[in-house]
Enzyme design. Sequence first.
Site, PDB file in Angstrom:
ATOM      1  N   GLY A  18      33.773 -17.652  23.932  1.00 52.13           N
ATOM      2  CA  GLY A  18      33.424 -18.830  24.718  1.00 52.13           C
ATOM      3  C   GLY A  18      33.554 -20.094  23.885  1.00 52.13           C
ATOM      4  N   VAL A  72      23.820 -11.267  22.791  1.00 47.34           N
ATOM      5  CA  VAL A  72      22.947 -10.490  23.671  1.00 47.34           C
ATOM      6  C   VAL A  72      22.494  -9.187  23.024  1.00 47.34           C
ATOM      7  CG1 VAL A  72      23.726 -11.457  25.855  1.00 47.34           C
ATOM      8  CG2 VAL A  72      24.978  -9.532  24.855  1.00 47.34           C
ATOM      9  N   TYR A 132      37.051  -1.762  26.295  1.00 48.74           N
ATOM     10  CA  TYR A 132      36.581  -2.668  27.348  1.00 48.74           C
ATOM     11  C   TYR A 132      36.141  -1.900  28.584  1.00 48.74           C
ATOM     12  CZ  TYR A 132      36.682  -6.640  30.627  1.00 48.74           C
ATOM     13  OH  TYR A 132      36.361  -7.599  31.566  1.00 48.74           O
ATOM     14  N   LYS A 168      32.352  -1.122  29.985  1.00 48.38           N
ATOM     15  CA  LYS A 168      31.918  -1.616  31.293  1.00 48.38           C
ATOM     16  C   LYS A 168      31.395  -0.463  32.164  1.00 48.38           C
ATOM     17  CE  LYS A 168      32.829  -6.105  31.287  1.00 48.38           C
ATOM     18  NZ  LYS A 168      31.733  -7.113  31.397  1.00 48.38           N
ATOM     19  N   LEU A 196      27.198 -11.871  32.111  1.00 54.17           N
ATOM     20  CA  LEU A 196      28.649 -12.001  32.040  1.00 54.17           C
ATOM     21  C   LEU A 196      29.170 -11.871  30.608  1.00 54.17           C
ATOM     22  CD1 LEU A 196      27.932 -13.225  34.866  1.00 54.17           C
ATOM     23  CD2 LEU A 196      29.720 -14.911  34.487  1.00 54.17           C
ATOM     24  N   PHE A 230      34.843 -18.720  30.359  1.00 52.88           N
ATOM     25  CA  PHE A 230      35.534 -19.308  31.501  1.00 52.88           C
ATOM     26  C   PHE A 230      34.718 -19.176  32.786  1.00 52.88           C
ATOM     27  CE2 PHE A 230      38.485 -18.060  35.033  1.00 52.88           C
ATOM     28  CZ  PHE A 230      38.804 -19.354  35.415  1.00 52.88           C
TER      29      PHE A 230
END
Length: 325
Positions: free
Chosen positions: A37, A58, A150, A154, A78, A12
Site C-alpha cells: 500500500g 495485522v 496467495y 485465502k 482487506l 488500491f
Amino acid sequence: MKRVIITGAAGFLGSHLAKELVAKGCDVIGIDNLSTGLRANVRELEGKPNFRFVERDVTSIEPAIEPEFAGVTEIYHLASPASPKFYQASPLETIAANTLGTRNMLEVARCLQAKFLFASTSEVYGDADVHPQPEDYCGKINTWGPRACYYEAKRLGEVYCFEYYRIHQVRMRIARIFNTYSAGLRNDDGRVISNFLTQALNGEEITVYGDGQQTRCFCYVDDTVRGLQAMMESEAAEGQIFNIGNPADYTILEIAQLIKQMTASDSAITFCPLPADDPRQRCPSIEKAKQILGWEPKIDLEEGLRRTIAAYKRALAGETRDENG
C-alpha cells in the site's frame, strides 16, 4: 457515527473504500503496514477528524491490548498483497496476512461483537473447468505452484471465518473479489489493466502472455466498493460467500486491442510465454449477489476504461511537469 476498521487501507481497494466511508460520515481506522500500500493513497483523508491511519502489520495485532479499537462495529479485512508480482515476491508474508492476520482480526471482531468482512479472491477457483464460477464450485488448484501462497492462504482465511462463525458466532461474510480496476491502481503492480495502460500511454510494447485467448472479467472499483458495503449492511449475508465482479468476460487480447484503440496508441502488441498456473478462464456467477444483496455492477468496461485512461493521462502529465520543473 459508525466506527469501522479497514485493514489494507492504503492499498488500491482499501483506500477507495476508506474514502467512501469517510465521506458518509463513518469514523474510520485505517490499518496498513505499507508493504504494498501507499501512504499517498490516504493522504487526503489524514486531515479529516473521522479518519485515523495506523501503520501496523495485522499479524502483530493483539485484540486484548488494542484499546483504540473500542466501539468498532464493522471490520473490513482487506490486508494482503493482491498482485501476482507482489505476492510472489513476498510469499511468506502473504500467507501470514491471510491466515494469522485473519485470525487476529476475527478475534478483534469476536471481542467487539463487530461485523466482519473478509476479502477473499477469485483465485480460489484456480484454473476452473466450470464457467462462470458459482460460489459452491470448489475449484481446480495447484497447491505448490507460484500462485499457491496467495490462493491457498485465502482459502484458509475463509476456513478461519467459517470456524469463528460456527464456534464464536462472529457475524462474518466473505467476498470473492474478481479483477478490480480504476485510476489509483499502481502502474507497477503487474496486473492486466495497469500494465496495458502504462505501456500504451508510454508508447511501449503491449505485452500479452500466451496467445491472449485466456478470458478475464474486470469490475470498476466503484461497483466493487458498493458490493462490499452491500455485503456488510445485509443481515442475510452473514455466514455467506459472494462473488463480487463483473460477469462480462473478454479475452486478454481483446483487452489489449481495446486499450490500444481507446488510447490511440502506436504501441505494438507482442506475445510472451504464459506464466505457470495462469488460469484459462475466470468469470463470476453473480446470481447470488443479485438475489440476496440486490447488487450488480453498473459500469461497463468501456466507460470504466474511459475514466481510468483520463486519470492515467493526468498523472503522466503531472510527472512530465515535475521532471521539467
